[in-house]
Structures are given as C-alpha cells and as structure tokens.
Design an enzyme around this catalytic site. Structure first.
Site, PDB file in Angstrom:
ATOM      1  N   LYS A 132      -3.938  18.289  -0.980  1.00 12.88           N
ATOM      2  CA  LYS A 132      -3.143  17.058  -1.009  1.00 12.88           C
ATOM      3  C   LYS A 132      -1.731  17.389  -1.422  1.00 12.88           C
ATOM      4  CE  LYS A 132      -3.787  12.601  -0.390  1.00 12.88           C
ATOM      5  NZ  LYS A 132      -4.835  11.926   0.402  1.00 12.88           N
ATOM      6  N   GLY A 175      -1.282  -1.705   4.343  1.00 11.43           N
ATOM      7  CA  GLY A 175      -0.715  -0.493   4.945  1.00 11.43           C
ATOM      8  C   GLY A 175      -1.585  -0.082   6.125  1.00 11.43           C
ATOM      9  N   ASN A 176      -1.551   1.202   6.433  1.00 12.15           N
ATOM     10  CA  ASN A 176      -2.330   1.702   7.574  1.00 12.15           C
ATOM     11  C   ASN A 176      -3.814   1.348   7.431  1.00 12.15           C
ATOM     12  OD1 ASN A 176      -4.103   4.150   8.690  1.00 12.15           O
ATOM     13  ND2 ASN A 176      -2.325   3.864  10.019  1.00 12.15           N
ATOM     14  N   ALA A 177      -4.359   1.456   6.227  1.00  8.36           N
ATOM     15  CA  ALA A 177      -5.782   1.161   6.044  1.00  8.36           C
ATOM     16  C   ALA A 177      -6.038  -0.348   6.056  1.00  8.36           C
ATOM     17  CB  ALA A 177      -6.276   1.782   4.745  1.00  8.36           C
ATOM     18  N   GLY A 178      -5.330  -1.086   5.218  1.00  9.27           N
ATOM     19  CA  GLY A 178      -5.614  -2.510   5.036  1.00  9.27           C
ATOM     20  C   GLY A 178      -5.340  -3.362   6.265  1.00  9.27           C
TER      21      GLY A 178
END
Ligand code: GLU
Length: 423
Positions: free
Chosen positions: A106, A220-223
C-alpha cells in the site's frame, strides 16, 4: 479503557486473534506481524505560487511470499505510516483470500487534493513515481488507486515509470484509463464485487433484495457505484447515502441522477432535495434501521462506542477497516452478519488482477467476460469463508466471518512462506 483506534494496532490484533484460533506457527506469526519493507519519501513540489512544498509519501510492501506486492496509493491529508501499514496488511489478506498471485502492499501521500490544482496533483504523482520507480513493476510491486486517487493519477505514475525504466510495462500499475490498457470493468469492480457478496449473503439470510433497504456511507468510487449497482443488479432500495460532509435520508428511496446533480452543484450529496428527504449526519446514517448497511468510506466508523446502536441485518464492509475489533465482537453478539472488508471489497483488487493479466499477456477481454470471472471469484471467496465458519461451528467453536476469512488467508500465506524456507 478507550479502544485503541490505531489502524495498524487493529490489523495486528485481528491477526493475533486469528493466529490463536488457527494455532498458527509462532515463527510465521512473528513474520506476519510486521511489514517486510517500508519506504518513506519526501517529494518536493513547486506549487503554483512558485514556492516549493515538501510532501511526505509512503510505500509499504507488507508480504510478497505469494507474488508481487499489490495495493493502492491513497492521497489523504490525514495519511499516516501506520494507516498505510494496516492497509498493506489487509491487502495481503485480501489477495490471499481471493487466491490471486499477489502479496500485499500500500502507499500514500499526505496531501489534500481538494486544496490543490491538477498541475500540483500531477507533480506529486510524478514525484511519487520517481521515488518508487526502481522498486515497482509488474513482477515487483503494482500500485493502483485508493481514496482520492484516480485513473489519471495512475496514468501520470505510469508515464514517469516508463520514462525512467525505458520499459513499456503497462502492468506496472492498475486502475489505469482505458486508453492506457486499463479495463472498463475495473472502474466499478469494487462495488460490483460487493454486490455479488451481498446477493450471496442475502440468499443465506433469506432476505429478498427487492424488498430490502440499504444505507451507504460514502460517495466515492466504492459508495457511488454501490448505490448504482444495488439498485440495478439487485433491485434494492437505497434510502440513505453520504459523503465526507454529511448525508441524506429518504424512506422512499433516493434518485441517483439527482444525487449526482446535488454533488456536482453543491459539492455534497447532503443538499439533495425531495419531498421526504432529510439531512443526516454520517454518525446517524450508520445507526439507521435498514436491512443492509454499507460503510464505503474510511476506517473506524463502527466502533466499540456505537456498535450497539447499529440496526441492520447485514453489514457489508466496502471500505477498508470500517469496523473495529470491539465493534466486530458486539455485532457478532447482536446477531448482525458483518462481512469483513478484505472479502467484501476484494472486487477492486481482483479487477486489478484481471487488468494486469491482460496487460502482461496482451490478450484483451470484453467487459462481460471480466464481470463473469469476477462473479465466480467473489462467490467462491464468500462460500469458502462460510464453509470455514461452519467447520469451526461443527467443532463447537463459534467464530465470526472475519476470523474465518483470516484463517483462509493466513494459512495460504504461511504455507507459501514455509515452502520458500522463510521459517
Ligand atoms: N485500493 C483498492 C483496495 O484497497 C484496490 C487495490 C488494487 O487494486 O490493487 O483494495
């Protein structure tokens, strides 16, 4: 005593608990408690006002026994080395549970992209790539997007990497724009993977998605894609959603086009308007009565101090680290099915794996093939996890889904380390 919310302490606590349950070899345990390698970089950037500002960046290679380190880069004002260490550990377990040939890594940079222009963001990305270039690559360490990083940022990093190494290795980074051999399917694969898990979990719980309500923290990208797909793929009704400024709740359901519009116009979904819509804080959103709760933002949202007020049947951890160890125990006692992050959000890295496979073979697939493979993989990870939970239950030991997933993931990494002679 107040719960320790240091993400790396949390990651170690989770590992320790799983190690005890599975009676992990002590030497393997010791290796797995710490990252293999940690890089701290300073990135000087000439800002638009002519002044040079020095940014701090990190890259942690947690474990690469099963393959090159894999994991995103986060740009966040509150980024810390311990957060990156935790996220890299979780990437290790994520790649192992998904059974893809990667270890975990990461990265991050302490910066606030909301207060920077594109030129400055590009300069930080290129500076990061210069600091990492000789230590990354398709067989070494493969970054990807995370919170506040985008396909465009991946493209700048790749360009810098190629300029330095003189190798057109597009598999050195994933989550790229499609023009640079990124994958169409990677854009929503984190959320799509989460939906496959939601479908399977709801089957087991005998919940009908079409009659279910969903609350999502994060846009965001996930939500955002989780909203789109829970509606499109499963027909579930999303009644609440939020971003870092706050959220909106409407018992009749929310409209995605209007949410996008509110976000674009005002900067936050909380300004969404409809007859019954009301503003709601991020804290209250988590406590809403609903069938499925999806934290899709950041760490430490459901903790020892609020877990008791969580009021859903199924909790899907689409963010990394949204539920602390104390909260995990409380939810388990309450009978809420809490499915862990490195299972639920693994569609992101599995999508990255598919992008990488296509980059290194030069054989490109259509999006339907990509999504069908993703479905099979995620469904298998879910079933594997449920089976281990049941195996332990049959032996008389009740373990939560997180521990079941850990046992699978740790076992694979430990066996790889053993075969390589690390202990
Ligand atoms: N940042 C994502 C995660 O936390 C994706 C990582 C990747 O694709 O390598 O899983």
């Amino acid at each position: 005593m107040a719960e320790d919310l240091n993400p790396f302490k949390i990651a170690q606590t989770q590992l320790d608990k799983a190690a005890e349950i599975m009676k992990l070899d002590k030497q393997a345990h010791a290796i797995l408690r710490e990252p293999k390698r940690t890089l701290i970089m300073s990135i000087p950037v000439r800002m638009s006002n002519g002044q040079t500002k020095v940014f701090t960046g990190f890259r942690v290679r947690y474990n690469d026994a099963r393959g090159p380190a894999k994991g995103g880069i986060r740009f966040h004002p509150e980024e810390t080395l311990d957060t990156v260490k935790a996220l890299s550990a979780w990437m290790t377990w994520k790649c192992s549970l998904a059974d893809i040939p990667f270890g975990g890594g990461k990265g991050g940079v302490i910066c606030d992209t909301k207060k920077m222009n594109d030129k400055e963001i590009e300069a930080v990305a290129r500076g990061y790539a210069r600091a990492l270039a000789t230590d990354m690559g398709p067989e070494v360490d493969i970054p990807a997007p995370d919170v506040y990083t985008t396909p465009q940022i991946m493209a700048w990093i790749l360009d810098e990497y190629i300029n330095i190494t003189r190798k057109n290795e597009f598999g050195a980074i994933t989550g790229k724009p499609v023009e640079l051999w990124g994958s169409e399917g990677r854009m929503d694969s984190t959320a799509r993977g989460g939906m496959f898990i939601m479908r399977e979990a709801m089957k087991r719980l005998k919940l009908n998605p079409k009659k279910s309500t969903v609350a999502i923290q994060g846009f965001g990208n996930a939500g955002r894609f989780a909203y789109e797909l829970s509606d499109k793929m499963l027909g579930a009704k999303v009644v609440a959603i939020s971003d870092s400024e706050g959220g909106v709740y409407d018992p009749d359901g929310l409209d995605l086009a209007k949410l996008d519009e509110a976000k674009k116009r005002t900067g936050s979904v909380q300004n969404y308007r409809s007859k019954n819509a009301e503003k709601i804080t991020n804290e209250k959103l988590l406590e809403l009565k609903c069938d499925v709760l999806i934290p899709a933002a950041i760490e430490n949202q459901v903790r020892g101090d609020n877990a008791d007020r969580i009021n859903c049947k199924l909790l899907l951890e689409l963010a990394n680290g949204p539920v602390t160890p104390e909260a995990t125990d409380t939810l388990f006692e309450k009978g809420i099915v809490d499915l862990p992050d490195f299972l639920v959000n693994s569609g992101g890295v599995v999508g990255s794996y598919y992008e990488w496979v296509q980059n290194i073979t030069g054989d490109y697939w259509d999006t339907d093939t990509f999504n069908a493979k993703l479905d099979k993989k995620l469904t298998k990870s879910f079933l594997d996890t449920m089976n281990v939970q049941k195996e332990y239950a049959d032996k008389g030991q009740k373990i939560n889904p997180r521990m079941a997933a850990y046992i699978i993931a740790i076992d694979r990494v430990a066996k790889a380390m053993k075969a390589r002679g690390w202990y």
